[in-house]
Design a protein around this motif. Structure first.
Motif, PDB file in Angstrom:
ATOM      1  N   HIS A  56     -12.718  44.720  89.432  1.00  6.24           N
ATOM      2  CA  HIS A  56     -12.473  45.112  88.036  1.00  6.24           C
ATOM      3  C   HIS A  56     -12.932  46.540  87.763  1.00  6.24           C
ATOM      4  O   HIS A  56     -14.124  46.816  87.710  1.00  6.24           O
ATOM      5  CB  HIS A  56     -13.221  44.163  87.097  1.00  6.24           C
ATOM      6  CG  HIS A  56     -12.790  44.266  85.673  1.00  6.24           C
ATOM      7  ND1 HIS A  56     -11.802  43.481  85.133  1.00  6.24           N
ATOM      8  CD2 HIS A  56     -13.194  45.092  84.670  1.00  6.24           C
ATOM      9  CE1 HIS A  56     -11.628  43.791  83.859  1.00  6.24           C
ATOM     10  NE2 HIS A  56     -12.456  44.769  83.547  1.00  6.24           N
ATOM     11  N   GLU A 155      -6.778  41.756  81.725  1.00  4.10           N
ATOM     12  CA  GLU A 155      -7.993  41.234  81.094  1.00  4.10           C
ATOM     13  C   GLU A 155      -7.670  40.812  79.671  1.00  4.10           C
ATOM     14  O   GLU A 155      -7.525  41.656  78.794  1.00  4.10           O
ATOM     15  CB  GLU A 155      -9.090  42.294  81.102  1.00  4.10           C
ATOM     16  CG  GLU A 155     -10.397  41.774  80.517  1.00  4.10           C
ATOM     17  CD  GLU A 155     -11.560  42.725  80.708  1.00  4.10           C
ATOM     18  OE1 GLU A 155     -11.353  43.931  80.576  1.00  4.10           O
ATOM     19  OE2 GLU A 155     -12.678  42.238  80.976  1.00  4.10           O
ATOM     20  N   HIS A 182     -10.904  37.387  76.362  1.00  2.00           N
ATOM     21  CA  HIS A 182     -11.879  38.490  76.412  1.00  2.00           C
ATOM     22  C   HIS A 182     -13.051  38.176  75.474  1.00  2.00           C
ATOM     23  O   HIS A 182     -13.732  37.184  75.701  1.00  2.00           O
ATOM     24  CB  HIS A 182     -11.214  39.849  76.127  1.00  2.00           C
ATOM     25  CG  HIS A 182     -12.137  40.986  76.400  1.00  2.00           C
ATOM     26  ND1 HIS A 182     -12.627  41.805  75.412  1.00  2.00           N
ATOM     27  CD2 HIS A 182     -12.698  41.415  77.557  1.00  2.00           C
ATOM     28  CE1 HIS A 182     -13.460  42.687  75.953  1.00  2.00           C
ATOM     29  NE2 HIS A 182     -13.514  42.475  77.247  1.00  2.00           N
ATOM     30  N   HIS A 225     -15.664  35.910  81.473  1.00  2.00           N
ATOM     31  CA  HIS A 225     -15.539  35.980  80.001  1.00  2.00           C
ATOM     32  C   HIS A 225     -15.374  34.626  79.295  1.00  2.00           C
ATOM     33  O   HIS A 225     -15.622  34.546  78.098  1.00  2.00           O
ATOM     34  CB  HIS A 225     -14.362  36.878  79.559  1.00  2.00           C
ATOM     35  CG  HIS A 225     -14.682  38.339  79.568  1.00  2.00           C
ATOM     36  ND1 HIS A 225     -15.490  38.920  78.621  1.00  2.00           N
ATOM     37  CD2 HIS A 225     -14.317  39.337  80.409  1.00  2.00           C
ATOM     38  CE1 HIS A 225     -15.604  40.224  78.884  1.00  2.00           C
ATOM     39  NE2 HIS A 225     -14.911  40.494  79.969  1.00  2.00           N
ATOM     40  N   HIS A 246     -15.553  39.894  87.469  1.00  2.00           N
ATOM     41  CA  HIS A 246     -16.662  40.803  87.146  1.00  2.00           C
ATOM     42  C   HIS A 246     -17.725  40.053  86.343  1.00  2.00           C
ATOM     43  O   HIS A 246     -17.910  40.279  85.159  1.00  2.00           O
ATOM     44  CB  HIS A 246     -16.174  42.069  86.431  1.00  2.00           C
ATOM     45  CG  HIS A 246     -15.415  41.857  85.157  1.00  2.00           C
ATOM     46  ND1 HIS A 246     -14.324  41.043  85.046  1.00  2.00           N
ATOM     47  CD2 HIS A 246     -15.603  42.384  83.913  1.00  2.00           C
ATOM     48  CE1 HIS A 246     -13.875  41.074  83.805  1.00  2.00           C
ATOM     49  NE2 HIS A 246     -14.643  41.872  83.090  1.00  2.00           N
ATOM     50  N   ARG A 258     -22.139  35.084  79.533  1.00  2.00           N
ATOM     51  CA  ARG A 258     -21.109  35.897  80.197  1.00  2.00           C
ATOM     52  C   ARG A 258     -21.307  35.883  81.725  1.00  2.00           C
ATOM     53  O   ARG A 258     -20.359  36.061  82.487  1.00  2.00           O
ATOM     54  CB  ARG A 258     -21.173  37.307  79.611  1.00  2.00           C
ATOM     55  CG  ARG A 258     -20.260  38.354  80.167  1.00  2.00           C
ATOM     56  CD  ARG A 258     -18.801  38.097  79.971  1.00  2.00           C
ATOM     57  NE  ARG A 258     -18.075  39.152  80.650  1.00  2.00           N
ATOM     58  CZ  ARG A 258     -17.907  39.198  81.975  1.00  2.00           C
ATOM     59  NH1 ARG A 258     -18.357  38.229  82.751  1.00  2.00           N
ATOM     60  NH2 ARG A 258     -17.259  40.206  82.519  1.00  2.00           N
ATOM     61  N   ASP A 356     -17.006  46.653  87.371  1.00  2.00           N
ATOM     62  CA  ASP A 356     -16.779  46.955  85.953  1.00  2.00           C
ATOM     63  C   ASP A 356     -16.957  48.455  85.676  1.00  2.00           C
ATOM     64  O   ASP A 356     -17.246  48.851  84.541  1.00  2.00           O
ATOM     65  CB  ASP A 356     -17.698  46.129  85.047  1.00  2.00           C
ATOM     66  CG  ASP A 356     -17.033  45.727  83.725  1.00  2.00           C
ATOM     67  OD1 ASP A 356     -15.947  46.248  83.417  1.00  2.00           O
ATOM     68  OD2 ASP A 356     -17.609  44.891  83.008  1.00  2.00           O
TER      69      ASP A 356
HETATM   70 ZN   LIG Z   1     -14.639  42.467  81.009  1.00  3.99          ZN
END
Ligand SMILES: [Zn+2]
Length: 416
Positions: A56, A155, A182, A225, A246, A258, A356
């Motif tokens: 990502h 995403e 997301h 996410h 990620h 998360r 990320d």
């Molecule tokens: Zn993200």
């Protein structure tokens, strides 16, 4: 293995075998390096030798806000061609990121299309540096030609709307994974960042159909996410392994949904999936996580105290400096701790890299500041006793296995 490296190793192998077979009398005076045991490989060498896939990288949205020519060195951002080459990065998944506001306003599909066009445009404009990739095989080919492969992942599933045929549409446009949600619940799934009451208590009924259709089309399911409930719903429905593109390990950031808990990682591994570790400091360390919230509040207060106009250049400069001076950055060693943790919990086959970069602002840890930094992480892993083969699995072997398995499942389903 990368082609030029293969050639180099071949030449070295010949040189070594010649050296070993020559009779003593003919030996040339040995140089210091010849006399020594072969030195173990460095992180830099492994980064150049093995394909690195990053799950990502938020280049497209960064460029949408602030266009720069990433085929050359850029002033800002974490990714550009020279730094990627230096770090040995071969296949960064370009994130086709759809902000949640388009879930309300509409237009998510158009934003996705425009970002896909942008990535394809970059590859078209720089055919000697970049090429779009839609499979592990294409990545290997591009890397052999010395190119940086650009696979794409979407995403936020919002661009699917309520029409399952959009999954095929985006597959045909080159997208190879979809992060179901997301930062807010959408029509498919609840989001771990959404603090309002869960809309679906996991996946929606439509979300279950989306996962099945993704399996059938050959689109990887990205569980980063989404909420824990949604993750378990995915596990119930999916016929193929899934990927967290990620996410890091919740053990180090208790309460931060998360990231993935031990239970989730164990379940992911049973399904033969892979967790690709996010490098953002707030994902690696609860000290950083707490410090981020505290420092941002302090910045708001101080901007007000000083009478600065929020959003002005002065306020921006002040907040950047204040953040850098007061935020508790994590470290490359901590990122290696996350890899260690996954390896101890479920084995070397289930961990990868999902930095990320360009998506976590100025929170990157020391030693992992941009795409030139992968060698630092590999050095740390080598110091901890990881073998070359281990590093290769983390760099790309594991995500390739998942991706190929997803393709196989799709083939099977399409032949039914
Ligand atoms: Zn993200």
């Amino acid at each position: 293995m990368k082609l030029f490296k293969k050639l180099a190793l071949f030449v070295i192998a010949i040189a070594i075998s010649l050296g070993c077979t020559s009779p003593d009398s003919q030996k040339q005076p040995q140089t210091e390096s010849q006399a020594k045991e072969p030195t173990p490989p460095s992180g830099k060498e492994l980064a150049q030798k093995y394909i690195i896939v990053d799950g990502h990288i938020d280049v497209p949205y960064r460029l949408r806000n602030n266009w720069e020519d990433i085929s050359d060195s850029t002033q800002s951002g974490d990714f550009d061609y020279p730094r990627a080459k230096e770090g040995g990065l071969d296949a960064p998944f370009m994130s086709i990121y759809i902000p949640v506001r388009y879930q309300e306003t509409g237009g998510a599909k158009a934003v996705a299309d425009s970002l896909i066009n942008m990535v394809q445009g970059i590859a078209n404009d720089h055919p000697k540096k970049f090429a779009i990739a839609t499979s592990p095989e294409e990545i290997r080919q591009h890397v052999d030609e010395g190119l940086i492969a650009l696979p794409t992942g979407m995403e936020n599933g919002a661009p699917i709307g309520t029409d399952l045929s959009n999954i095929r549409y985006f597959y045909d446009r080159g997208i190879r994974y979809i992060t179901l949600a997301h930062s807010r619940d959408n029509k498919i799934s609840d989001s771990s960042y959404d603090t309002t009451e869960d809309t679906h208590n996991g996946l929606s009924d439509f979300g279950r159909e989306v996962v099945q259709e993704m399996n059938r089309v050959g689109m990887m399911v990205d569980v980063s996410h989404i909420t824990d409930e949604a993750f378990f719903d995915v596990m119930e429905v999916t016929q193929a392994p899934v990927v967290a593109t990620h996410s890091s390990v919740r053990h180090f950031t208790p309460g931060f949904e998360r990231n993935m808990s031990d239970t989730l990682i164990t379940r992911l591994a049973e399904n033969n999936g892979v967790i690709m570790i996010n490098f953002g400091s707030t994902f690696l360390d609860s000290t950083s996580n707490k410090s981020s919230t505290r420092v941002r509040t302090e910045i708001e207060e101080k901007i007000e105290e000083r009478g600065l106009e929020p959003g002005s250049k002065e306020a921006q400069e002040f907040s950047e400096t204040y953040f850098e001076e007061n935020f508790q950055y994590s470290t490359v060693e901590k990122a290696a701790d996350h890899i260690d943790y996954v390896v101890e919990l479920v084995g070397i086959e289930h961990v990868g890299l999902g930095s990320d970069y360009d998506g976590v602002g100025n929170t990157l840890p020391t030693g992992l500041k941009d795409v030139s930094s992968y060698p630092n992480l590999f050095d740390e892993l080598l110091d901890r006793g990881y073998s070359e083969e281990d590093v290769q699995k983390i760099a790309s072997g594991n995500i390739f296995r998942v991706w190929e398995q997803v393709n196989k499942v799709a083939e099977g389903m399409q032949n039914q």
